[in-house]
Design an enzyme around this catalytic site. Structure first.
Site, PDB file in Angstrom:
ATOM      1  N   SER A  22       0.857  -1.186   0.000  1.00  0.00           N
ATOM      2  CA  SER A  22       0.000   0.000   0.000  1.00  0.00           C
ATOM      3  C   SER A  22       0.890   1.232   0.000  1.00  0.00           C
ATOM      4  CB  SER A  22      -0.861  -0.016   1.273  1.00  0.00           C
ATOM      5  OG  SER A  22      -1.499   1.223   1.464  1.00  0.00           O
ATOM      6  N   TYR A  44      -2.939  -1.169  10.418  1.00  0.00           N
ATOM      7  CA  TYR A  44      -2.980  -1.465   8.978  1.00  0.00           C
ATOM      8  C   TYR A  44      -1.671  -0.998   8.310  1.00  0.00           C
ATOM      9  CZ  TYR A  44      -4.296  -1.341   4.067  1.00  0.00           C
ATOM     10  OH  TYR A  44      -4.318  -1.531   2.712  1.00  0.00           O
TER      11      TYR A  44
HETATM   12  N1  LIG Z   1      -8.792  -0.623  -0.928  1.00  0.00           N
HETATM   13  C1  LIG Z   1      -7.731   0.108  -0.633  1.00  0.00           C
HETATM   14  O1  LIG Z   1      -7.826   1.326  -0.404  1.00  0.00           O
HETATM   15  C2  LIG Z   1      -6.353  -0.505  -0.611  1.00  0.00           C
HETATM   16  C3  LIG Z   1      -5.242   0.346  -0.757  1.00  0.00           C
HETATM   17  C4  LIG Z   1      -3.974  -0.223  -0.750  1.00  0.00           C
HETATM   18  C5  LIG Z   1      -3.813  -1.579  -0.604  1.00  0.00           C
HETATM   19  N2  LIG Z   1      -4.912  -2.374  -0.459  1.00  0.00           N
HETATM   20  C6  LIG Z   1      -4.698  -3.811  -0.297  1.00  0.00           C
HETATM   21  O2  LIG Z   1      -5.175  -4.473  -1.443  1.00  0.00           O
HETATM   22  C7  LIG Z   1      -5.618  -5.786  -1.102  1.00  0.00           C
HETATM   23  C8  LIG Z   1      -7.030  -6.007  -1.626  1.00  0.00           C
HETATM   24  O3  LIG Z   1      -7.886  -5.094  -0.981  1.00  0.00           O
HETATM   25  P1  LIG Z   1      -9.338  -4.682  -1.530  1.00  0.00           P
HETATM   26  O4  LIG Z   1      -9.460  -3.247  -1.243  1.00  0.00           O
HETATM   27  O5  LIG Z   1      -9.533  -5.191  -2.896  1.00  0.00           O
HETATM   28  O6  LIG Z   1     -10.231  -5.433  -0.435  1.00  0.00           O
HETATM   29  P2  LIG Z   1     -11.573  -6.272  -0.441  1.00  0.00           P
HETATM   30  O7  LIG Z   1     -12.424  -5.965  -1.617  1.00  0.00           O
HETATM   31  O8  LIG Z   1     -12.143  -6.095   0.921  1.00  0.00           O
HETATM   32  O9  LIG Z   1     -11.021  -7.770  -0.594  1.00  0.00           O
HETATM   33  C9  LIG Z   1     -10.322  -8.383   0.438  1.00  0.00           C
HETATM   34  C10 LIG Z   1     -10.182  -9.831   0.096  1.00  0.00           C
HETATM   35  O10 LIG Z   1      -9.454 -10.488   1.154  1.00  0.00           O
HETATM   36  C11 LIG Z   1     -10.132 -11.684   1.488  1.00  0.00           C
HETATM   37  N3  LIG Z   1      -9.907 -12.077   2.876  1.00  0.00           N
HETATM   38  C12 LIG Z   1     -10.050 -11.312   3.998  1.00  0.00           C
HETATM   39  N4  LIG Z   1      -9.796 -12.045   5.091  1.00  0.00           N
HETATM   40  C13 LIG Z   1      -9.485 -13.300   4.661  1.00  0.00           C
HETATM   41  C14 LIG Z   1      -9.140 -14.525   5.307  1.00  0.00           C
HETATM   42  N5  LIG Z   1      -9.059 -14.613   6.648  1.00  0.00           N
HETATM   43  N6  LIG Z   1      -8.913 -15.614   4.554  1.00  0.00           N
HETATM   44  C15 LIG Z   1      -9.011 -15.563   3.218  1.00  0.00           C
HETATM   45  N7  LIG Z   1      -9.319 -14.427   2.526  1.00  0.00           N
HETATM   46  C16 LIG Z   1      -9.567 -13.326   3.255  1.00  0.00           C
HETATM   47  C17 LIG Z   1     -11.590 -11.345   1.269  1.00  0.00           C
HETATM   48  O11 LIG Z   1     -12.314 -12.564   1.177  1.00  0.00           O
HETATM   49  P3  LIG Z   1     -13.900 -12.583   1.472  1.00  0.00           P
HETATM   50  O12 LIG Z   1     -14.537 -11.866   0.320  1.00  0.00           O
HETATM   51  O13 LIG Z   1     -14.147 -14.031   1.499  1.00  0.00           O
HETATM   52  O14 LIG Z   1     -14.101 -11.864   2.778  1.00  0.00           O
HETATM   53  C18 LIG Z   1     -11.533 -10.563  -0.022  1.00  0.00           C
HETATM   54  O15 LIG Z   1     -11.476 -11.446  -1.132  1.00  0.00           O
HETATM   55  C19 LIG Z   1      -5.492  -5.882   0.422  1.00  0.00           C
HETATM   56  O16 LIG Z   1      -4.288  -6.513   0.764  1.00  0.00           O
HETATM   57  C20 LIG Z   1      -5.463  -4.422   0.849  1.00  0.00           C
HETATM   58  O17 LIG Z   1      -4.802  -4.237   2.079  1.00  0.00           O
HETATM   59  C21 LIG Z   1      -6.175  -1.874  -0.466  1.00  0.00           C
END
Ligand SMILES: NC(=O)c1ccc[n+]([C@@H]2O[C@H](COP(=O)([O-])OP(=O)(O)OC[C@H]3O[C@@H](n4cnc5c(N)ncnc54)[C@H](OP(=O)(O)O)[C@@H]3O)[C@@H](O)[C@H]2O)c1
Length: 272
Positions: free
Chosen positions: A147, A160
């Protein structure tokens, strides 16, 4: 430098049921990769239907594996099932993650412990589990979702940001160890992106400086970073300036104070 071809690659994507992991899985399928899609057991049916959609839409093999990555057993099961479904794994995308916004001492401890388990421990374990196969084949790529929060301490999302600093440091260090085996470890460093993870994030002063990104754009940036095999990739020059350059040129305490002010929900504080 030779182009890294996605066609015919075997990839494992965690966090594939939602947000950027889902978008990136589609892009990988579109370019001809076979996929193991992983997410939590509660998403099993959705994941299976998405795997079918990708198989039928792009003529690739796509499998759904529902495991809880917060558990050591779930991580091991993902490796075992991926190796049973595919002859080997070329690409590991560590995208699963959790988020929490608020003051560290006010957020429940259990929630923060789970966040560390999924964002840091699970990602480290999966790297450790999948690397030996890649090293033996002298070929492999790991793309870790870090991130922009990885580059400075960030009050209001302290745990985080700390997990992402861990991901960044681990990825950059292991990258140096395994490059001699033909394996590349890379990170993608998205800014705040409009995904289910950020559903409840308040309207922060920071978003006036850097607006929220779209998941499809970030998935495209992630695919490009994976193909180029870069150590890290911060999409958009503004984000690069704010997160990679400014903190290096400023005093550490100043960086922490500025990030506190910009990431604070001042409206809520005023409402009491
Ligand atoms: N959104 C942002 O602003 C942002 C910015 C920078 C980096 N990121 C990073 O990018 C990545 C994706 O984030 P996103 O924003 O696309 O989030 P998201 O839509 O909430 O997706 C998160 C994913 O992680 C899975 N997950 C969570 N807990 C889990 C567990 N215990 N076991 C297996 N799977 C699990 C979820 O599965 P379920 O659907 O089954 O819950 C979902 O598929 C993350 O690492 C996040 O930290 C996000």
């Amino acid at each position: 430098m030779r182009r890294y071809e996605i066609r015919g690659r075997k990839a494992v994507v965690t966090g594939a049921s939602s947000g950027m992991g889902k978008e990136l899985s589609r892009l990988l399928a579109k370019e001809g990769a076979d996929l193991v899609l992983a997410a939590l057991p509660r998403e099993k049916e959705i994941l299976e239907s998405y795997a079918r959609e990708l198989s039928e839409g792009y003529g690739v093999k796509a499998y759904a594996v529902a495991v809880d990555l917060a558990e050591g057993e779930g991580r091991r099961e993902l490796l075992d099932r991926a190796m049973a479904l595919m002859p080997h794994v070329d690409i590991l995308v560590n995208c699963a993650g959790l988020y929490a916004y608020g003051d560290f001492h006010e957020l429940p401890l259990q929630q923060q412990e789970l966040l560390v388990e999924v964002n840091s421990t699970a990602l480290m374990s999966l790297m450790h589990l999948f690397l030996p196969g890649m090293i033996a084949r002298r070929d492999g790529r790991i793309l870790n979702f870090s991130s922009t929060a990885a580059f400075q301490p960030t009050a209001n999302e302290a745990v985080y940001a700390a997990t992402k600093a861990f991901v960044q440091s681990l990825s950059e260090a292991v990258r140096q160890e395994v490059r001699k085996y033909g394996v590349k470890v890379c990170t993608i460093n998205p800014p705040t992106t409009r995904t289910p993870m950020m559903r409840d994030i308040p309207d922060l002063p920071f978003f006036k400086l850097v607006p929220l990104a779209e998941p499809a754009d970030m998935a495209a940036a992630a695919l490009a970073a994976l193909k180029r095999g870069r150590a890290f990739h911060i999409p958009d020059a503004r984000n690069y300036f704010v997160h990679a350059l400014l903190p290096r040129l400023s005093a550490r305490e100043t960086v922490a104070v500025v990030s506190y002010v910009l990431m604070r929900d001042w409206k809520k504080r005023r409402r009491g």
